[in-house]
Design a protein around this motif. Sequence first.
Motif, PDB file in Angstrom:
ATOM      1  N   TYR A  31      -6.857   4.102   6.531  1.00  0.00           N
ATOM      2  CA  TYR A  31      -5.492   3.690   5.935  1.00  0.00           C
ATOM      3  C   TYR A  31      -5.210   5.098   6.423  1.00  0.00           C
ATOM      4  O   TYR A  31      -5.111   5.685   5.583  1.00  0.00           O
ATOM      5  N   LEU A  36      -1.125   3.942  10.051  1.00  0.00           N
ATOM      6  CA  LEU A  36      -1.177   2.585   9.421  1.00  0.00           C
ATOM      7  C   LEU A  36      -2.908   2.664   8.977  1.00  0.00           C
ATOM      8  O   LEU A  36      -3.810   2.366   8.968  1.00  0.00           O
ATOM      9  N   GLN A 237      -2.008  -8.155   1.841  1.00  0.00           N
ATOM     10  CA  GLN A 237      -2.540  -6.801   1.529  1.00  0.00           C
ATOM     11  C   GLN A 237      -2.494  -6.759   3.742  1.00  0.00           C
ATOM     12  O   GLN A 237      -1.121  -5.496   4.041  1.00  0.00           O
ATOM     13  N   PHE A 238      -1.797  -7.971   4.150  1.00  0.00           N
ATOM     14  CA  PHE A 238      -0.956  -7.705   5.180  1.00  0.00           C
ATOM     15  C   PHE A 238       0.540  -8.066   5.266  1.00  0.00           C
ATOM     16  O   PHE A 238       0.795  -8.192   6.408  1.00  0.00           O
ATOM     17  N   VAL A 239       0.887  -8.450   4.443  1.00  0.00           N
ATOM     18  CA  VAL A 239       2.402  -8.504   4.008  1.00  0.00           C
ATOM     19  C   VAL A 239       3.182  -8.278   3.848  1.00  0.00           C
ATOM     20  O   VAL A 239       3.683  -7.419   4.343  1.00  0.00           O
ATOM     21  N   ARG A 240       2.630  -7.308   2.233  1.00  0.00           N
ATOM     22  CA  ARG A 240       3.176  -6.204   1.623  1.00  0.00           C
ATOM     23  C   ARG A 240       2.875  -4.963   1.958  1.00  0.00           C
ATOM     24  O   ARG A 240       3.880  -4.403   2.111  1.00  0.00           O
ATOM     25  N   THR A 241       1.772  -4.838   1.864  1.00  0.00           N
ATOM     26  CA  THR A 241       1.148  -3.766   1.851  1.00  0.00           C
ATOM     27  C   THR A 241       0.843  -3.173   3.330  1.00  0.00           C
ATOM     28  O   THR A 241       1.552  -1.603   3.551  1.00  0.00           O
ATOM     29  N   THR A 242       0.630  -3.363   3.874  1.00  0.00           N
ATOM     30  CA  THR A 242       0.305  -3.394   5.653  1.00  0.00           C
ATOM     31  C   THR A 242      -0.949  -2.269   5.723  1.00  0.00           C
ATOM     32  O   THR A 242      -1.173  -1.680   6.500  1.00  0.00           O
ATOM     33  N   ASN A 243      -1.657  -2.825   4.196  1.00  0.00           N
ATOM     34  CA  ASN A 243      -2.924  -1.970   4.271  1.00  0.00           C
ATOM     35  C   ASN A 243      -3.996  -2.833   5.226  1.00  0.00           C
ATOM     36  O   ASN A 243      -5.189  -3.574   4.098  1.00  0.00           O
ATOM     37  N   TRP A 244      -4.250  -2.948   6.747  1.00  0.00           N
ATOM     38  CA  TRP A 244      -4.830  -3.833   6.832  1.00  0.00           C
ATOM     39  C   TRP A 244      -6.429  -3.992   6.537  1.00  0.00           C
ATOM     40  O   TRP A 244      -7.162  -4.445   6.008  1.00  0.00           O
TER      41      TRP A 244
ATOM     42  N   THR B 121      -7.033 -14.160   7.892  1.00  0.00           N
ATOM     43  CA  THR B 121      -6.147 -12.996   8.591  1.00  0.00           C
ATOM     44  C   THR B 121      -7.099 -11.954   9.323  1.00  0.00           C
ATOM     45  O   THR B 121      -6.608 -11.840  10.414  1.00  0.00           O
ATOM     46  N   TYR B 124      -5.165 -13.326  13.322  1.00  0.00           N
ATOM     47  CA  TYR B 124      -3.838 -12.335  12.332  1.00  0.00           C
ATOM     48  C   TYR B 124      -4.156 -11.310  13.587  1.00  0.00           C
ATOM     49  O   TYR B 124      -3.571 -10.859  14.660  1.00  0.00           O
TER      50      TYR B 124
END
Lengths: 275, 273
Positions: A31, A36, A237-244, B121, B124
Amino acid sequence: MPLLLLPAALLVCVMMMAPMVLLFRYSLNLYSPTQLMVEALSPANYLNAVRDPYYRDVLGTTLWVALLCTLLALAAGFPAGYALARMRGRWKAWLTLLTIFPLMVGNVVRAAGWMTLLGNTGMLNAALRGLGLVGEPVQIMYTTGAVVIGIVTVVLPYMILTLASVIESIPRSVEEAAANMGARPFTVFRRVVFPLSLPGVVAGSALVFILCMNAYATPVLLGGSQFKMMAPAVYDQFVRTTNWPFGAALAFILLFVTLGLTMAGSALLQRRYRG
Amino acid sequence: MNIWDATFWRTLVWRGGVGAVFAVVLLPMVAVVWLSFFNQEIASFPPDGYTWRWYVNAWDQKQFARGFINSLQLAAIATVIGVTAGTAAAVALVRGRFPGRTALSGLLLGPLAVPGVVLGTGLYVFFVQIDNAIDFQIVATLPGLIAAHVLLTIPWTVRLVSASLLGVTASVEEAAANLGARPFTVFRRVTLPMMRAGVVAAALFSFIQSFENLELTLLLVGPGRSTLPVEMLNYLNFRVDPTLAAVAAVQIVLIGALMLITDRFVSLSKVVS
């Protein structure tokens, strides 16, 4: 003939296998706040998740909540499953329908039901105050207790149906024989019914444990923002912090821990009762 | 009935305990339906009086009306696609004689075994990857949601239709073929009627699974393209009130009705166990 399989098999391959492979690949990336995601082949996300006390805590909470809920579901589901298995005729058909029905109603709807029951102005507090048992409303919502109640009732029907289908195949005469030879009801349960229904106990507990580990709506709605289990942490992690990459690693940690424990637990239970 | 007899008390405790287990599972649904008729706007007990107006109010809230219609549309399309593909696959798996059938049936039941969080996920990131690769939006569109939900309907269909096919012997089909029926005629006139119960049950289960799904849907919705469970979740993060209870009650009644209708065609207690 095999041609008939093609549409379904293709769909599942593309829509299930490809996303999982891709998600696993992402979990090895790194990350960066500016780009990103940076391509890499690194176990860093897994190591960070295991080292970080916050996520260790989340995994720990998830594990013990799931374990507690599985045990409670087994304790409550066994008598219910036994009763369902030993019923006959119309009553049995109706009770089976009543057991499947909650499974069909989504978790969000059922969590909404518990919110109306457990809130500070909810039914339970109103009843407790009406009986004069408490003066001030008791805080039940947004506690671990509320989450446990919610999850146990979500998974109970699965446990009941799995146990009932196994108990049905145990002939009644076996129980009667034990009782005729002088065994008390509890002894019949402990020495005859429970060992014979072990395949159902193992299958039901494994299924329920997996569902508990992956619970999403119930912990989010009944536990509030302070209470964290793994599934909500992954989505965050996917919605708030975008650390996929980190989110992907958390998802696979959840998957591996769940599968590992389920297999170990089933093997242990089966070995223990075979001898 | 002798109340001094230990058996009486044992039976009472046993029946009461079993009844309590079923009651606790059903309790939240009873509570939410009850709340939907309360007169006051805040969820507090006991009720001031009863009213129907929250049902009207719920329909007037755009997010619920739109979510309801979106969910119906999504579930209907996903069911048609999934049940068609799944039924064809089930016929091939049960009647076909070719290598790798066990592995294939494992694959088709797979979506039931993979946890919703991982699959949700995964889908997505997969869709975002395709979006970027071919510059065509899939996330937050109806086709994207349909593709995800078909995944939910296939395992149920394969499982239920296979079970109903295993219940009838292939000799009836062979008899029809020996009497000169072409393969398609055999399928239409013999196989299809025999597995009708399984297909009906599969359609019902698929529809409900899709309609109520949250985990696969959560990351794939977008503005104006959301489903009812997601809208409910967003609302419930702030409060529970009679309006939301009305939305929940409508779903409870709808699902109950669907189950009762199906139970007239196929005995659900036989399908599940």
